[in-house]
Design a protein around this motif. Structure first.
Motif, PDB file in Angstrom:
ATOM      1  N   LEU A  16      47.430   5.800  15.180  1.00  0.00           N
ATOM      2  CA  LEU A  16      45.963   5.820  15.515  1.00  0.00           C
ATOM      3  C   LEU A  16      45.032   6.055  14.714  1.00  0.00           C
ATOM      4  N   PRO A  17      43.832   5.568  14.736  1.00  0.00           N
ATOM      5  CA  PRO A  17      42.853   5.606  13.834  1.00  0.00           C
ATOM      6  C   PRO A  17      42.614   6.923  13.177  1.00  0.00           C
ATOM      7  N   GLU A  18      42.387   7.990  14.045  1.00  0.00           N
ATOM      8  CA  GLU A  18      42.274   9.360  13.603  1.00  0.00           C
ATOM      9  C   GLU A  18      43.271   9.871  12.529  1.00  0.00           C
ATOM     10  N   LEU A  54      45.518  -1.064  12.842  1.00  0.00           N
ATOM     11  CA  LEU A  54      44.329  -2.183  13.623  1.00  0.00           C
ATOM     12  C   LEU A  54      45.256  -3.626  13.693  1.00  0.00           C
ATOM     13  N   HIS A  55      46.103  -3.958  13.040  1.00  0.00           N
ATOM     14  CA  HIS A  55      46.555  -5.052  13.207  1.00  0.00           C
ATOM     15  C   HIS A  55      48.188  -5.422  13.249  1.00  0.00           C
ATOM     16  N   GLY A  59      49.915   0.312  16.219  1.00  0.00           N
ATOM     17  CA  GLY A  59      48.601   0.630  16.698  1.00  0.00           C
ATOM     18  C   GLY A  59      48.589   0.539  18.404  1.00  0.00           C
ATOM     19  N   LEU A  60      49.602   0.206  18.723  1.00  0.00           N
ATOM     20  CA  LEU A  60      49.576   0.043  20.440  1.00  0.00           C
ATOM     21  C   LEU A  60      50.251   1.607  20.926  1.00  0.00           C
ATOM     22  N   ASP A  82      55.085  -0.571   9.214  1.00  0.00           N
ATOM     23  CA  ASP A  82      54.720  -0.720  10.655  1.00  0.00           C
ATOM     24  C   ASP A  82      55.767  -1.583  11.521  1.00  0.00           C
ATOM     25  N   ALA A  83      55.518  -1.767  12.818  1.00  0.00           N
ATOM     26  CA  ALA A  83      56.650  -2.256  13.432  1.00  0.00           C
ATOM     27  C   ALA A  83      56.338  -4.063  13.668  1.00  0.00           C
TER      28      ALA A  83
END
Length: 139
Positions: A16-18, A54-55, A59-60, A82-83
């Motif tokens: 999450l962005p936060e 973000l990419h 982020g999902l 990341d995934a």
């Protein structure tokens, strides 16, 4: 000469962005007191985690970003996993600009690599205490 890992820590954060600021604070807390490149480390971690959120699939909904910090003598190695990329590339919002991940990271680190495999993507960098960003990567 190979660097000896004196301490390694790993933690997973929600994608999450936060959570970018929490990831940055955690990595900085792993550094030795008075680390001369703590600001560079903080900025690089912000860029790598933001890029993952973000990419990538991280982020999902339900996604995560794993971070590994290894203190290696007079350096720190940071891995952000990341995934992997999203099925459809993210579009940059109109009017958004900036230096971009590669430019910022390249100016601040002493070594950098990113790989993508079946299990996801890993962005890795090393920041030495004995050099400044300008000495490591003069432009």
């Amino acid at each position: 000469m190979a660097l000896t890992v004196t301490r390694a820590r790993q933690r997973e954060f929600p994608g999450l962005p936060e959570q970018v600021s929490a990831a940055r604070a955690w990595v900085v807390s792993c550094l030795p007191a008075g680390c001369p490149r703590a600001d560079d480390v903080a900025l690089v971690v912000s860029e790598l985690v933001t890029n993952a959120v973000l990419h990538s699939v991280a982020g999902l909904p339900g996604g995560t970003v794993a971070i590994r910090v290894e203190l290696q003598g007079d350096a720190v190695a940071i891995s952000v996993v990341d995934a992997g990329p999203r099925p459809v590339p993210a579009r940059r919002p109109a009017g958004e600009s900036g230096w971009g991940l590669a430019d910022i990271v390249a100016r601040l680190v002493d070594a950098y690599d990113a790989t993508t495999g079946p299990a996801g993507r890993c962005a890795w960098c090393r920041i030495d205490w004995t050099t400044t960003a300008t000495e490591a990567n003069p432009r």
